[in-house]
Structures are given as C-alpha cells and as structure tokens.
Write a protein that holds these residues in place. Structure first.
Motif, PDB file in Angstrom:
ATOM      1  N   GLY A  20      53.847   9.367   3.766  1.00 32.91           N
ATOM      2  CA  GLY A  20      52.655   9.091   3.900  1.00 32.91           C
ATOM      3  C   GLY A  20      51.866  10.080   5.170  1.00 32.91           C
ATOM      4  O   GLY A  20      50.734   9.852   5.626  1.00 32.91           O
ATOM      5  N   LYS A  22      49.662  12.670   6.454  1.00 34.55           N
ATOM      6  CA  LYS A  22      48.112  13.130   6.155  1.00 34.55           C
ATOM      7  C   LYS A  22      47.886  14.512   5.964  1.00 34.55           C
ATOM      8  O   LYS A  22      48.847  15.585   6.169  1.00 34.55           O
ATOM      9  CB  LYS A  22      47.202  12.777   7.225  1.00 34.55           C
ATOM     10  CG  LYS A  22      47.267  11.244   7.642  1.00 34.55           C
ATOM     11  CD  LYS A  22      46.116  11.106   8.681  1.00 34.55           C
ATOM     12  CE  LYS A  22      45.781   9.434   9.031  1.00 34.55           C
ATOM     13  NZ  LYS A  22      44.764   9.365   9.991  1.00 34.55           N
ATOM     14  N   THR A  23      47.038  14.737   4.983  1.00 31.29           N
ATOM     15  CA  THR A  23      47.011  16.122   4.505  1.00 31.29           C
ATOM     16  C   THR A  23      46.597  17.274   5.774  1.00 31.29           C
ATOM     17  O   THR A  23      47.108  18.309   5.761  1.00 31.29           O
ATOM     18  CB  THR A  23      45.765  16.179   3.596  1.00 31.29           C
ATOM     19  OG1 THR A  23      45.883  15.414   2.518  1.00 31.29           O
ATOM     20  CG2 THR A  23      45.325  17.671   3.116  1.00 31.29           C
ATOM     21  N   SER A  24      45.762  16.588   6.746  1.00 32.94           N
ATOM     22  CA  SER A  24      45.619  17.488   7.970  1.00 32.94           C
ATOM     23  C   SER A  24      46.786  17.884   8.855  1.00 32.94           C
ATOM     24  O   SER A  24      46.904  19.105   9.166  1.00 32.94           O
ATOM     25  CB  SER A  24      44.640  16.784   8.733  1.00 32.94           C
ATOM     26  OG  SER A  24      44.817  15.382   9.279  1.00 32.94           O
ATOM     27  N   THR A  25      47.678  17.101   8.699  1.00 29.13           N
ATOM     28  CA  THR A  25      48.975  17.004   9.476  1.00 29.13           C
ATOM     29  C   THR A  25      49.954  18.114   8.679  1.00 29.13           C
ATOM     30  O   THR A  25      50.429  19.052   9.220  1.00 29.13           O
ATOM     31  CB  THR A  25      49.682  15.849   9.706  1.00 29.13           C
ATOM     32  OG1 THR A  25      49.007  14.870  10.419  1.00 29.13           O
ATOM     33  CG2 THR A  25      50.970  16.246  10.413  1.00 29.13           C
ATOM     34  N   ASN A 159      42.419   9.885  13.960  1.00 35.79           N
ATOM     35  CA  ASN A 159      43.230  10.176  12.884  1.00 35.79           C
ATOM     36  C   ASN A 159      43.678   8.661  12.435  1.00 35.79           C
ATOM     37  O   ASN A 159      43.263   8.198  11.029  1.00 35.79           O
ATOM     38  CB  ASN A 159      44.402  10.956  12.867  1.00 35.79           C
ATOM     39  CG  ASN A 159      44.044  12.398  12.530  1.00 35.79           C
ATOM     40  OD1 ASN A 159      43.587  12.782  11.592  1.00 35.79           O
ATOM     41  ND2 ASN A 159      44.457  13.185  13.665  1.00 35.79           N
ATOM     42  N   ASP A 160      44.173   7.891  13.174  1.00 37.10           N
ATOM     43  CA  ASP A 160      44.466   6.535  12.969  1.00 37.10           C
ATOM     44  C   ASP A 160      43.372   5.694  12.573  1.00 37.10           C
ATOM     45  O   ASP A 160      43.532   5.071  11.477  1.00 37.10           O
ATOM     46  CB  ASP A 160      44.945   5.842  14.142  1.00 37.10           C
ATOM     47  CG  ASP A 160      46.393   6.287  14.740  1.00 37.10           C
ATOM     48  OD1 ASP A 160      47.097   6.956  13.626  1.00 37.10           O
ATOM     49  OD2 ASP A 160      46.723   6.126  15.788  1.00 37.10           O
ATOM     50  N   SER A 163      41.744   6.445   9.085  1.00 33.68           N
ATOM     51  CA  SER A 163      42.948   6.146   7.966  1.00 33.68           C
ATOM     52  C   SER A 163      42.858   4.706   7.727  1.00 33.68           C
ATOM     53  O   SER A 163      43.510   4.005   6.759  1.00 33.68           O
ATOM     54  CB  SER A 163      44.150   6.486   8.373  1.00 33.68           C
ATOM     55  OG  SER A 163      44.860   5.809   9.386  1.00 33.68           O
ATOM     56  N   SER A 180      50.103   5.492   9.561  1.00 32.12           N
ATOM     57  CA  SER A 180      49.579   6.664   9.845  1.00 32.12           C
ATOM     58  C   SER A 180      50.707   7.854  10.236  1.00 32.12           C
ATOM     59  O   SER A 180      51.590   7.410  10.631  1.00 32.12           O
ATOM     60  CB  SER A 180      48.976   6.674  11.239  1.00 32.12           C
ATOM     61  OG  SER A 180      48.355   8.044  11.628  1.00 32.12           O
ATOM     62  N   ASN A 181      50.603   8.780   9.176  1.00 30.11           N
ATOM     63  CA  ASN A 181      51.728   9.677   9.146  1.00 30.11           C
ATOM     64  C   ASN A 181      53.305   9.144   9.035  1.00 30.11           C
ATOM     65  O   ASN A 181      54.224   9.474   9.469  1.00 30.11           O
ATOM     66  CB  ASN A 181      51.830  10.390  10.424  1.00 30.11           C
ATOM     67  CG  ASN A 181      50.502  11.645  10.443  1.00 30.11           C
ATOM     68  OD1 ASN A 181      49.997  11.901   9.324  1.00 30.11           O
ATOM     69  ND2 ASN A 181      50.247  12.182  11.528  1.00 30.11           N
TER      70      ASN A 181
END
Length: 309
Positions: A20, A22-25, A159-160, A163, A180-181
C-alpha cells in the motif's frame, strides 16, 4: 544503454505496492535508488544483478563517501541510506555500514521554532474560525479547521489526510481509519473535531457528497471561482484534495493569522512532543507516527528534556 533503475528492482517495488505504499513515496524511493545505481554504474562499470549481489561493506563505504561529497542535507543523506538499506534487505543483504553511518550524522537538534506553541495554536484556530475577505476561504472554514486539527492533535501528515476514504470514516463512533504507506492507524476524534467534519461534509452538494462505506475521499478538491467541490466523472468519485493543496492551505491560514512561518511539520512535531510528554513508550510513538528512522525520536526526547529541566 544502461536502464535506471535495473529490472531486478521490479520485485521490490511490486512488494511495496502490495503493502500500500503511495505513488509519491515510490517515486522518491526510485529517485534515491537511482543515485545508488548511477554510482554503481560508474564505480563497477555495470549494474547487473550478479555484480549487485557481490557488493560488500567496503563498496558501501565508498558509496557513502560519494554521496557525502554531494552536499546533501543530513535528512536527505539519512533517507538515501535508509532507502538503500531496505532495498538490500529485500535481497537478504545486510550491511552494518549502512546501519551505523547515519548515527555519525545525526539530524540537527530541535528548538522551540520547530514547534507551534499553545498560544500560536490558539491564535491560529481563532483566526481560522473568523470570516475573511475571501468568499471561497469562508466557505471552507470547517474543512480547514478539521484538517489543521487532524495534523496538530492526531499527528496526521498531509499525505495521510489526502488518503482518507469514507470506508474508514465512522462519524457515529467518531473514528477515522487510515492506511498510509502500508501501515494502518485508527484514531478517535474529539467531539469538536468530528463536528467540523460533519459540518464540512454537509456543505457538499448531495449529488457529489462523499458516500459512507465507499472509496470516496473524505476531503474533496474545491474550485474557488465557482465555489463548488469537484467531481471526477471519469472515476465516478469526488476529486480528492491534493497533498499540495493541504500544505498551501495551512500556510495561507498561518499567514492570515499573522503568525511566523508555520507548516504542517510544526503542527505534527508538537503532537509527537505531546505523546512523549504523556509518557507513551518510544516504540508506541515510533509506531503511531510511522517514523521510518528510529533515531529521529532522540531529537524529540532531548528537546523535551531541555524544556522540562
């Protein structure tokens, strides 16, 4: 022509996607790993898998010297090594050098300017509750208050917040579940804070209002010119509020309140400090705030000790 990153990174990134992340991470991880593979290509003349698997601590010491000369900040230096170390673990490669080196470049000490004081927070919340000259901003008072409170009092990141989906929101029980992540978190909100969310949600037209028990985002993008929330008709859901929009909103509200430059980071830092002052264990704080670098908590402990002594 050398391809960056090499194909053998695919299994690692597929693993991260399954967790899970994220794309940005993922993009940040890819960028950090490419720095390593660019060095490896120059140093070894290849980034082939067999060569990669044959790397040893001496090689990693040379890489650390390479990035040290690039002038990266301590935080970036530590992040690159952390990302590389996690990647190596995926292939069962353990490097004592990569674990030990970040300790030699600790992050700078925290000071009062890294936090938002109680007085500043009071000023900010009072300012945010008042009507201003911007009609669009006035329309979003409850939404903005909800977001700022989620950062300051519950330690959520932009970010949280971006999401959060409605299948994790339970207004009756006053809870929000976040994934998240790859890590899950469930928080229980105070009455005042959950009321902000109720009021904000009711301000959205029923035809595009985020639906309970759905993947609709809780926080929806807003078009200032038409004073309307946005809907992604291609995806069939309200358009999510972006991370950047959340960050900019906080900065704008801080400026409107006449305060010094304060960001989401300052609000979250204060929440972390509160948790430590309440006596929560180090492991609980690291887990709750999803801190990737356990050593970073030392800064908060040292600052807390300095203001308590």
């Amino acid at each position: 022509m050398t391809h960056f990153p090499p194909n053998y990174t695919d299994s690692y990134f597929n693993f991260l996607v399954s967790k899970g992340i994220k794309t940005s991470t993922l993009k940040q991880y890819s960028s950090d790993l490419n720095k390593f593979f660019f060095w490896m290509n120059n140093y070894k003349g290849t980034i082939e898998f067999n060569t990669f698997m044959a790397l040893n601590d001496r090689d990693f010491e040379i890489f650390i010297g390479y990035i040290s000369e690039k002038g990266y900040s301590d935080a970036t230096f530590r992040r690159i090594l952390s990302v590389l170390n996690q990647f190596l673990k995926h292939f069962n490669i353990n490097s004592d050098v990569l674990l030990a080196k970040p300790k030699e470049r600790p992050l700078r000490s925290l000071n009062k300017n890294d936090f938002i004081s109680d007085d500043e927070m009071d000023i900010l919340l009072k300012s945010m509750s008042k009507l201003g000259t911007s009609e669009a901003r006035n329309y979003l008072i409850e939404r903005n208050l909800a977001i700022v409170c989620l950062v300051r009092y519950y330690g959520l990141t932009p970010n949280d917040i971006a999401s959060i989906t409605m299948n994790g929101v339970n207004l009756a029980q006053k809870t929000i579940a976040i994934n998240s992540n790859g890590t899950s978190l469930k928080i229980k909100l105070q009455d005042e804070h959950i009321q902000y969310i109720r009021t904000y949600r009711r301000s959205i037209d029923k035809s595009i209002r985020p639906r309970f028990r759905s993947k609709d985002p809780l926080f929806v993008a807003f078009f200032n010119l038409t004073f309307s929330f946005r809907f992604d008709y291609a995806a069939g859901i309200p358009q999510p509020l972006s991370v950047r929009a959340i960050q900019e909103m906080i900065k704008d509200e801080v400026k409107f309140a006449g305060l010094r430059k304060i960001s989401a980071k300052h609000l979250r830092n204060s929440c972390i400090l509160n948790f430590l002052s309440y006596g929560y264990s180090i492991n609980k704080v690291i887990t709750y705030f999803r801190l990737s670098d356990p050593f970073s908590i030392n800064r908060y402990q040292k600052y807390l000790k300095s203001i308590e002594s």
